[in-house]
Design an enzyme around this catalytic site. Sequence first.
Site, mmCIF file in Angstrom:
data_model
loop_
_atom_site.group_PDB
_atom_site.id
_atom_site.type_symbol
_atom_site.label_atom_id
_atom_site.label_comp_id
_atom_site.label_asym_id
_atom_site.label_seq_id
_atom_site.Cartn_x
_atom_site.Cartn_y
_atom_site.Cartn_z
ATOM 1 N NE ARG A 49 1.880 -3.660 -4.572
ATOM 2 C CZ ARG A 49 0.874 -2.868 -4.907
ATOM 3 N NH1 ARG A 49 1.029 -1.997 -5.865
ATOM 4 N NH2 ARG A 49 -0.272 -2.925 -4.266
ATOM 5 N N GLY B 154 -1.397 -3.605 -7.616
ATOM 6 C CA GLY B 154 -2.480 -4.137 -6.783
ATOM 7 C C GLY B 154 -3.654 -4.550 -7.650
ATOM 8 C CG ASP C 11 -5.635 3.287 -4.054
ATOM 9 O OD1 ASP C 11 -6.426 2.786 -3.237
ATOM 10 O OD2 ASP C 11 -4.416 3.073 -4.039
ATOM 11 C CB THR D 190 -5.673 1.415 -9.003
ATOM 12 O OG1 THR D 190 -5.624 1.751 -7.602
ATOM 13 C CG2 THR D 190 -5.842 2.708 -9.778
ATOM 14 N NE ARG E 240 0.789 2.732 -1.542
ATOM 15 C CZ ARG E 240 1.129 1.504 -1.891
ATOM 16 N NH1 ARG E 240 1.888 0.790 -1.095
ATOM 17 N NH2 ARG E 240 0.731 0.998 -3.036
ATOM 18 C CG ASP F 250 -4.201 6.654 -6.943
ATOM 19 O OD1 ASP F 250 -4.487 5.877 -7.877
ATOM 20 O OD2 ASP F 250 -3.280 6.426 -6.146
ATOM 21 C CG ASP G 147 1.522 7.018 -11.391
ATOM 22 O OD1 ASP G 147 1.124 7.707 -12.341
ATOM 23 O OD2 ASP G 147 2.634 7.189 -10.844
HETATM 24 O O1 F6P Z 1 -4.333 -1.163 -4.846
HETATM 25 C C1 F6P Z 1 -3.995 0.043 -4.215
HETATM 26 C C2 F6P Z 1 -3.763 -0.210 -2.781
HETATM 27 O O2 F6P Z 1 -4.905 -0.908 -2.415
HETATM 28 C C3 F6P Z 1 -3.551 0.907 -1.793
HETATM 29 O O3 F6P Z 1 -4.670 1.603 -1.372
HETATM 30 C C4 F6P Z 1 -2.885 0.187 -0.658
HETATM 31 O O4 F6P Z 1 -2.171 1.004 0.181
HETATM 32 C C5 F6P Z 1 -2.003 -0.781 -1.374
HETATM 33 O O5 F6P Z 1 -2.634 -1.042 -2.609
HETATM 34 C C6 F6P Z 1 -1.699 -2.030 -0.616
HETATM 35 O O6 F6P Z 1 -1.369 -3.053 -1.487
HETATM 36 P P1 F6P Z 1 -0.446 -4.326 -1.181
HETATM 37 O O7 F6P Z 1 -0.878 -4.861 0.111
HETATM 38 O O8 F6P Z 1 -0.708 -5.231 -2.326
HETATM 39 O O9 F6P Z 1 0.951 -3.808 -1.183
#
Ligand code: F6P
Length: 334
Positions: A85, A24, A141, A139, A185, A143, A116
């Site tokens: 991804r 992301g 997040d 990121t 998430r 996390d 991660d």
């Molecule tokens: O970048 C992290 C994050 O924003 C999470 O909080 C979220 O759940 C996820 O990516 C959603 O990303 P995408 O819509 O790109 O799969």
Amino acid sequence: MILKIPTPSNQKRNQSIAVLTSGGDAPGMNAAVRSVVRYGLAHGCKMYGVMKGFRGLLDGHITRLEASSVANVIQRGGTILKTDRCKEFYKKSARKRAAEVLISYGIEGLVVIGGDGSFTGAGLLEKETGFPTIGVPGTIDNDIFATDDTIGFDTAVNTAVEAIDRIRDTASSHDRIFLVEVMGRSSGFIAIMVGIAGGAETVIIPEIKQPVSAVCNTIDRGIKRGKSSSIIVVAEGPKPGLSYRIANDLSKRGYSSKVCILGHTQRGGSPTAHDRLLASALGASAVAYLLAGKSDAMVGMQKGHIVLVPFKNVIGRKRLLPNEILELAQILAI
Ligand code: F6P
């Protein structure tokens, strides 16, 4: 944050180094790419950008980056290198091919900016092929284990708090309960910080199970004290839309509420000064360590200082929300 870039004594010069962004996107990734490129150029290196994360390695989508390639990007959200991804990179054969592509360009080290999952790919690439990789935590997040901060988190929190301030205006005009859903998430970092900074009545996060009855009690306590509106911050959890389910449960108990899902607005926008500084420090440090022969590790920030942490101590480990933050959120929400 102490902007002290490591200067290991055995630093080499004139290497060929590539950088990619993966997973992301996060505001500040461009500032990190810029820092990687300009620090490398200052040390006589040839710098390369890999487009679309690990996908670009497999497709050989790699370009030379000069100082001018990263001009006028420090203030831009998203990533000029694009991101992906890449499912194919889960395969060992793909990682072997990626190393071959890098070597065919004469590239000697790779900087991976991501989270991660991206570090897992980078770690396996190095373990299986011996190709030196180093990770930069990017990121929203926040996390990632072993770093107090990640690129993009501060911007995402600021974006969400700005949205909450706006929502509060309309919530109080109409005496309404609002559920504001933020990203995260598997981590409540964004939600808890946004909850504290936005003065939320309560925060619902994946780390702590909270029955709807507890949310109702919080709302009731507020009403008794004369509050006519409430803001409840909800971390999205595994699937966005959790707020609608909570709103439904609240309605069964006689509480009417509105839902606002902030979603990907939190991932875009111009990075804050904090994220630009963090990205500039981490990007340069990643190259500094690579030039000193260090790899298979992430550069992170601990207690304001830049640290190098082996991938094996980072990947797959969950960063826990500090108890003090949870306690503060509860005390201030009363
Ligand atoms: O970048 C992290 C994050 O924003 C999470 O909080 C979220 O759940 C996820 O990516 C959603 O990303 P995408 O819509 O790109 O799969």
